[in-house]
Design a protein around this motif. Structure first.
Motif, mmCIF file in Angstrom:
data_model
loop_
_atom_site.group_PDB
_atom_site.id
_atom_site.type_symbol
_atom_site.label_atom_id
_atom_site.label_comp_id
_atom_site.label_asym_id
_atom_site.label_seq_id
_atom_site.Cartn_x
_atom_site.Cartn_y
_atom_site.Cartn_z
ATOM 1 N N THR A 14 0.833 -1.209 0.000
ATOM 2 C CA THR A 14 0.000 0.000 0.000
ATOM 3 C C THR A 14 0.866 1.256 0.000
ATOM 4 O O THR A 14 0.375 2.365 0.159
ATOM 5 N N ASP A 16 3.876 4.121 -1.249
ATOM 6 C CA ASP A 16 4.014 5.091 -2.336
ATOM 7 C C ASP A 16 4.657 4.471 -3.582
ATOM 8 O O ASP A 16 4.170 4.634 -4.699
ATOM 9 N N ARG A 20 2.870 4.129 -7.188
ATOM 10 C CA ARG A 20 3.339 4.988 -8.272
ATOM 11 C C ARG A 20 4.044 4.218 -9.382
ATOM 12 O O ARG A 20 3.976 4.596 -10.545
#
Ligand code: NAD
Length: 490
Positions: A14, A16, A20
């Motif tokens: 979960t 970054d 991304r």
């Protein structure tokens, strides 16, 4: 495309980076057929999610990627599953183990397991240990570990981490991500050198005067300030990315273009990198930190940064290799935040002709010839240029520099996979060429540790450069001292 079969277990699902980069990279592999029916991803982190919620997170993360057929993203997301898990609790691994075994059967992944650690590095050792202890490794397929940077804070912590990983995984099962190695033009260094007689035959101290590597960022620290303030440019950029690029520039020709042979040569190159004494290091390294200016606040005023911070946002250095090929040729490297522009480039500066027959012998300041420079543009534009001397058109005889240039077209660029896509695929294939081995990392830390220790003791005169510049004046002086200049300057 040959399909890769595996259950991927993603720690930090979960986070970054996962949102991304990683899901997009996997989706692109799916679109190209490298991932198809026989793969599943088990995501895990502290958060509670159902499989459906996690699949939605994945679909949201890839929503900007064009679908090549209807329902593709939805079909892709059906390969994603989730279990909440605290990596410090051994009993939680049993839950993961059962789920992985079910997914293996359900998706026919033939016992292949890839474990991807995309979370804070302090957990890497614990996770690896538990993977073995709680029996998450398979007996019939492959077991591989992909891990994110940073790999330690210095040689000692890196060694400790490596020792911990080695309890569970062999070196040939560990894939240490350095996303610069996934960049098209970094890989092109090898093609350019070993595919071209006219380049490789000149690639030594008889013809090359110096080599310059610049990794320049326009942005400041932004949201990553808290992390960055503990790290600094030396650890964040020099020890890993710059050293990996330099190793590829300096290495000898590998016996074949396979991961084992390339690795041997990179290690050999880094072994001949001169490890400075503290006083040599002080003379050959420059650090900087950006001030306010150009419409932005100073580094020290950023949220999450110590107002007295001595963390460097800029590093320049001169590196020397003590081997037959490079003796006497400095490699100048620099990287920094809040510089004039965002780009990565390599400038190879060749020696001038020994005698300039075009210069006026009665006028010593008449130096018409420029050095030949081979520039490799890594990003944002990709390609290379060779600067040559040619006659200036017209009466009389003077010379001027001209460029032979190749820039990748937009369609080539579209063809080039993003670093994470390429590296994910390489790891699934078991190809180590574009990953850093432990020996390389160890040499790089030993080189960097000398200056780090010195900088930790001596208080810097910060801030010392303005946003929008190319760093502190001392960076230019580092070359001027040797009678040289940065090829890229303002
Ligand atoms: P993040 O903080 O956004 O995500 C961390 C993830 O780990 C979350 O999913 C969180 O729930 C999970 N987690 C934290 N503690 C846990 C625990 N005790 N048990 C289970 N799960 C736990 O981090 P990130 O930015 O995604 O970075 C992940 C890794 O990638 C780090 O090693 C980082 O250095 C590296 N990295 C990140 C970037 C980037 O741009 N974000 C770039 C390069 C490298």
């Amino acid at each position: 495309a040959t399909e890769n079969k595996a259950v991927i277990t993603l720690f930090g699902a979960t986070g970054d980076l996962a949102k991304r980069k990683l899901y997009t990279a996997l989706f692109k592999l799916y679109q190209k057929g490298y991932l198809a029916e026989h793969f599943a991803l088990l995501g895990t982190s502290r958060h509670d999610y159902t499989d459906e919620e996690f699949q939605e997170l994945v679909r949201n993360s890839i929503k900007d990627v064009e679908e090549s057929r209807d329902g593709e993203a939805a079909d892709f997301s059906k390969h994603f599953f989730y279990k909440a898990h605290d990596v410090t609790k051994p009993e939680h691994y049993t839950i993961l183990k059962e789920r992985i075994e079910e997914l293996d059967k359900q998706f026919g992944t033939e016992g292949n397991r890839l474990f991807y650690m995309s979370m804070a590095p302090q957990f890497f050792g614990t996770i690896a240990m538990n993977l073995k202890k709680q029996g998450l490794l398979s007996d019939d397929g492959f077991n591989r570990l992909v891990i994110e940077k940073p790999f330690g804070r210095d040689f000692d912590s890196a060694k400790k981490l490596n020792d911990a990983l080695s309890q569970t995984f062999d070196e040939n099962q560990i894939f240490r991500i350095d996303h610069y190695l996934g960049k098209e033009m970094v890989q092109n260094i090898q093609a350019l050198r070993f595919g071209n007689t006219i380049i490789e035959s000149l690639w030594n101290n008889r013809y090359i005067d110096n080599i310059q590597v610049t990794l320049s960022e326009k942005l400041g620290v932004e949201e990553r300030a808290g992390y960055y303030d503990q790290s600094g440019a030396l650890r964040d950029m020099v020890q890993n990315h710059i050293m990996q690029i330099v190793a590829q520039l300096a290495m000898e020709q590998p016996v074949s273009f396979t991961d084992t042979d390339v690795r041997v040569e990179k290690i050999k190159a880094l072994r001949s990198l001169r490890v400075y004494t503290p006083s040599e290091a002080a003379a050959n390294f420059v650090r900087g930190q950006y001030d306010a200016g150009d419409g932005t606040e100073a580094y020290r005023s950023a949220d999450g940064v110590d107002p007295e911070s001595g963390t460097e946002t800029f590093v320049a250095a001169k590196l020397l290799f003590d081997n037959y090929r490079w003796s006497g040729v400095p490699f100048y490297v620099r990287t920094g935040k809040k510089l004039a522009d965002k780009f990565t480039r390599i400038d190879v500066v060749f020696k001038k002709p020994l005698i300039d027959i075009f210069a006026d012998p009665r006028n010593e300041s008449d130096q018409s010839l420029n050095s030949n420079v081979l520039t490799i543009f890594v990003e944002p534009k990709s390609g290379f240029a060779m600067q040559l001397n040619a006659k200036r058109a017209g009466q009389g005889f003077t010379t001027q520099p001209v460029d032979l240039k190749y820039l990748q077209s937009d369609s080539d660029k579209k063809e080039s996979p993003e670093p994470y896509e390429r590296l994910f695929h390489d790891a699934l294939e078991g190809n180590h060429t574009n990953f850093a081995s432990w020996a390389e990392i160890a040499y790089a830390w030993k080189f960097v540790d000398v200056i780090r220790k010195l900088w930790d003791i001596e208080k810097p005169q910060f801030p010392n450069y303005t946003p929008g510049s190319m760093g502190p004046a001392a960076s230019d002086e580092l070359l001027a001292r040797d009678g040289r200049k940065w090829v890229y300057r303002l």
